[in-house]
Design a protein around this motif. Sequence first.
Motif, mmCIF file in Angstrom:
data_model
loop_
_atom_site.group_PDB
_atom_site.id
_atom_site.type_symbol
_atom_site.label_atom_id
_atom_site.label_comp_id
_atom_site.label_asym_id
_atom_site.label_seq_id
_atom_site.Cartn_x
_atom_site.Cartn_y
_atom_site.Cartn_z
ATOM 1 N N ALA A 38 16.899 -14.630 -34.867
ATOM 2 C CA ALA A 38 17.349 -15.452 -35.981
ATOM 3 C C ALA A 38 16.202 -16.116 -36.734
ATOM 4 O O ALA A 38 16.404 -16.583 -37.851
ATOM 5 C CB ALA A 38 18.316 -16.523 -35.475
ATOM 6 N N ASN A 39 15.020 -16.171 -36.122
ATOM 7 C CA ASN A 39 13.894 -16.857 -36.743
ATOM 8 C C ASN A 39 12.590 -16.104 -36.498
ATOM 9 O O ASN A 39 12.400 -15.506 -35.435
ATOM 10 C CB ASN A 39 13.772 -18.283 -36.199
ATOM 11 N N ALA A 40 11.693 -16.190 -37.477
ATOM 12 C CA ALA A 40 10.432 -15.462 -37.408
ATOM 13 C C ALA A 40 9.528 -15.955 -36.287
ATOM 14 O O ALA A 40 8.633 -15.227 -35.840
ATOM 15 C CB ALA A 40 9.693 -15.573 -38.749
ATOM 16 N N CYS A 41 9.765 -17.172 -35.778
ATOM 17 C CA CYS A 41 8.904 -17.702 -34.714
ATOM 18 C C CYS A 41 9.162 -17.021 -33.373
ATOM 19 O O CYS A 41 8.354 -17.163 -32.448
ATOM 20 C CB CYS A 41 9.081 -19.208 -34.591
ATOM 21 N N ALA A 64 19.854 -11.177 -22.535
ATOM 22 C CA ALA A 64 18.887 -11.503 -23.579
ATOM 23 C C ALA A 64 17.472 -11.343 -23.041
ATOM 24 O O ALA A 64 17.212 -11.535 -21.847
ATOM 25 C CB ALA A 64 19.091 -12.935 -24.063
ATOM 26 N N SER A 65 16.547 -11.013 -23.939
ATOM 27 C CA SER A 65 15.141 -10.858 -23.576
ATOM 28 C C SER A 65 14.274 -11.311 -24.747
ATOM 29 O O SER A 65 14.763 -11.571 -25.841
ATOM 30 C CB SER A 65 14.834 -9.405 -23.204
ATOM 31 N N GLY A 66 12.974 -11.410 -24.494
ATOM 32 C CA GLY A 66 12.049 -11.855 -25.531
ATOM 33 C C GLY A 66 12.138 -13.337 -25.830
ATOM 34 O O GLY A 66 11.675 -13.797 -26.884
ATOM 35 N N LEU A 67 12.705 -14.104 -24.894
ATOM 36 C CA LEU A 67 12.850 -15.553 -25.075
ATOM 37 C C LEU A 67 11.663 -16.285 -24.453
ATOM 38 O O LEU A 67 10.971 -15.741 -23.596
ATOM 39 C CB LEU A 67 14.135 -16.027 -24.414
ATOM 40 N N PRO A 68 11.426 -17.544 -24.828
ATOM 41 C CA PRO A 68 10.436 -18.341 -24.112
ATOM 42 C C PRO A 68 10.874 -18.486 -22.650
ATOM 43 O O PRO A 68 12.073 -18.643 -22.379
ATOM 44 C CB PRO A 68 10.478 -19.690 -24.833
ATOM 45 N N PRO A 69 9.963 -18.427 -21.719
ATOM 46 C CA PRO A 69 10.357 -18.516 -20.307
ATOM 47 C C PRO A 69 10.848 -19.904 -19.912
ATOM 48 O O PRO A 69 10.450 -20.908 -20.505
ATOM 49 C CB PRO A 69 9.074 -18.155 -19.562
ATOM 50 N N ASN A 70 11.740 -19.917 -18.921
ATOM 51 C CA ASN A 70 12.208 -21.158 -18.292
ATOM 52 C C ASN A 70 12.674 -22.186 -19.322
ATOM 53 O O ASN A 70 12.254 -23.347 -19.317
ATOM 54 C CB ASN A 70 11.102 -21.738 -17.411
ATOM 55 N N THR A 71 13.566 -21.747 -20.192
ATOM 56 C CA THR A 71 14.030 -22.561 -21.308
ATOM 57 C C THR A 71 15.556 -22.537 -21.363
ATOM 58 O O THR A 71 16.172 -21.505 -21.096
ATOM 59 C CB THR A 71 13.442 -22.043 -22.637
ATOM 60 N N ALA A 72 16.155 -23.669 -21.734
ATOM 61 C CA ALA A 72 17.606 -23.785 -21.840
ATOM 62 C C ALA A 72 18.068 -23.461 -23.258
ATOM 63 O O ALA A 72 17.422 -23.854 -24.243
ATOM 64 C CB ALA A 72 18.056 -25.188 -21.455
ATOM 65 N N SER A 158 17.108 -27.853 -27.130
ATOM 66 C CA SER A 158 16.524 -29.083 -27.668
ATOM 67 C C SER A 158 15.444 -28.725 -28.689
ATOM 68 O O SER A 158 14.840 -27.644 -28.617
ATOM 69 C CB SER A 158 15.894 -29.920 -26.549
ATOM 70 N N PRO A 159 15.154 -29.628 -29.628
ATOM 71 C CA PRO A 159 14.044 -29.401 -30.554
ATOM 72 C C PRO A 159 12.710 -29.329 -29.825
ATOM 73 O O PRO A 159 11.807 -28.597 -30.246
ATOM 74 C CB PRO A 159 14.101 -30.607 -31.495
ATOM 75 N N GLU A 160 12.567 -30.079 -28.734
ATOM 76 C CA GLU A 160 11.317 -30.070 -27.971
ATOM 77 C C GLU A 160 11.041 -28.683 -27.392
ATOM 78 O O GLU A 160 9.888 -28.216 -27.381
ATOM 79 C CB GLU A 160 11.386 -31.109 -26.857
ATOM 80 N N ALA A 161 12.097 -28.021 -26.912
ATOM 81 C CA ALA A 161 11.923 -26.665 -26.393
ATOM 82 C C ALA A 161 11.516 -25.704 -27.502
ATOM 83 O O ALA A 161 10.707 -24.796 -27.288
ATOM 84 C CB ALA A 161 13.214 -26.192 -25.728
ATOM 85 N N ALA A 162 12.073 -25.910 -28.688
ATOM 86 C CA ALA A 162 11.705 -25.070 -29.822
ATOM 87 C C ALA A 162 10.240 -25.245 -30.190
ATOM 88 O O ALA A 162 9.508 -24.271 -30.411
ATOM 89 C CB ALA A 162 12.600 -25.389 -31.018
ATOM 90 N N VAL A 163 9.786 -26.496 -30.226
ATOM 91 C CA VAL A 163 8.382 -26.773 -30.565
ATOM 92 C C VAL A 163 7.457 -26.161 -29.526
ATOM 93 O O VAL A 163 6.410 -25.578 -29.860
ATOM 94 C CB VAL A 163 8.155 -28.291 -30.669
ATOM 95 N N ALA A 164 7.827 -26.240 -28.256
ATOM 96 C CA ALA A 164 6.995 -25.662 -27.195
ATOM 97 C C ALA A 164 6.858 -24.153 -27.348
ATOM 98 O O ALA A 164 5.873 -23.567 -26.888
ATOM 99 C CB ALA A 164 7.600 -25.995 -25.830
#
Length: 202
Positions: A38-41, A64-72, A158-164
Amino acid sequence: MHRHALKIALLGSALMFMGAGSVSAADEDHISFKMVAANACLPDAKAKVQIISDGQAEDMFIVASGLPPNTAFDFFVIQVPKAPFGLSWYQGDMQSDDDGDAVQHFRGRFSIETFIVAQPPGGQPAPVVHDQPPFPDASTNPATEPVHTFHLGLWFGSPEAAVAAGCPNTVTRFNGEHNAGIQVLNTSNYPDDQGPLINLRQ
């Protein structure tokens, strides 16, 4: 160990029914399709979805795959795949592992019969559980005739997880406390008014 076993089992099941990203024939009791980034990041984020009906309800399996690890993350059934999303229904959470993979199973109504309705005139009292900004609960409901919700979306918890993960820190409504991050996956590979759930007609 349990999460790893679940991931392997769901992945094998999804691959068994998956057909090159397209939905199965509409008269069958299952469909398979893909969710896209959904997003270029997070350009490598993706998911495979399999839905199986027993005629009374459906089982939805997401790998799902290609996600940041250990993230909700938080998973929704939605009216349209991109903002402003329309009417949306919170299904539950997903958690990525060390490899950035996440698997989940939901049971409910995930077919051509998936809809939201609020009989007129509306204005009925609703519990206010979260009353703090930026997105406090509504205290009454709007009226709406049946609106079908055939798309899917996944959001950072959370936004914090997105920023990380190198993404914007935008706050959205899409978790249980209404303070989620941005959308990660959706079904924008299907038209706004023809989301993939419409193809399951069992």
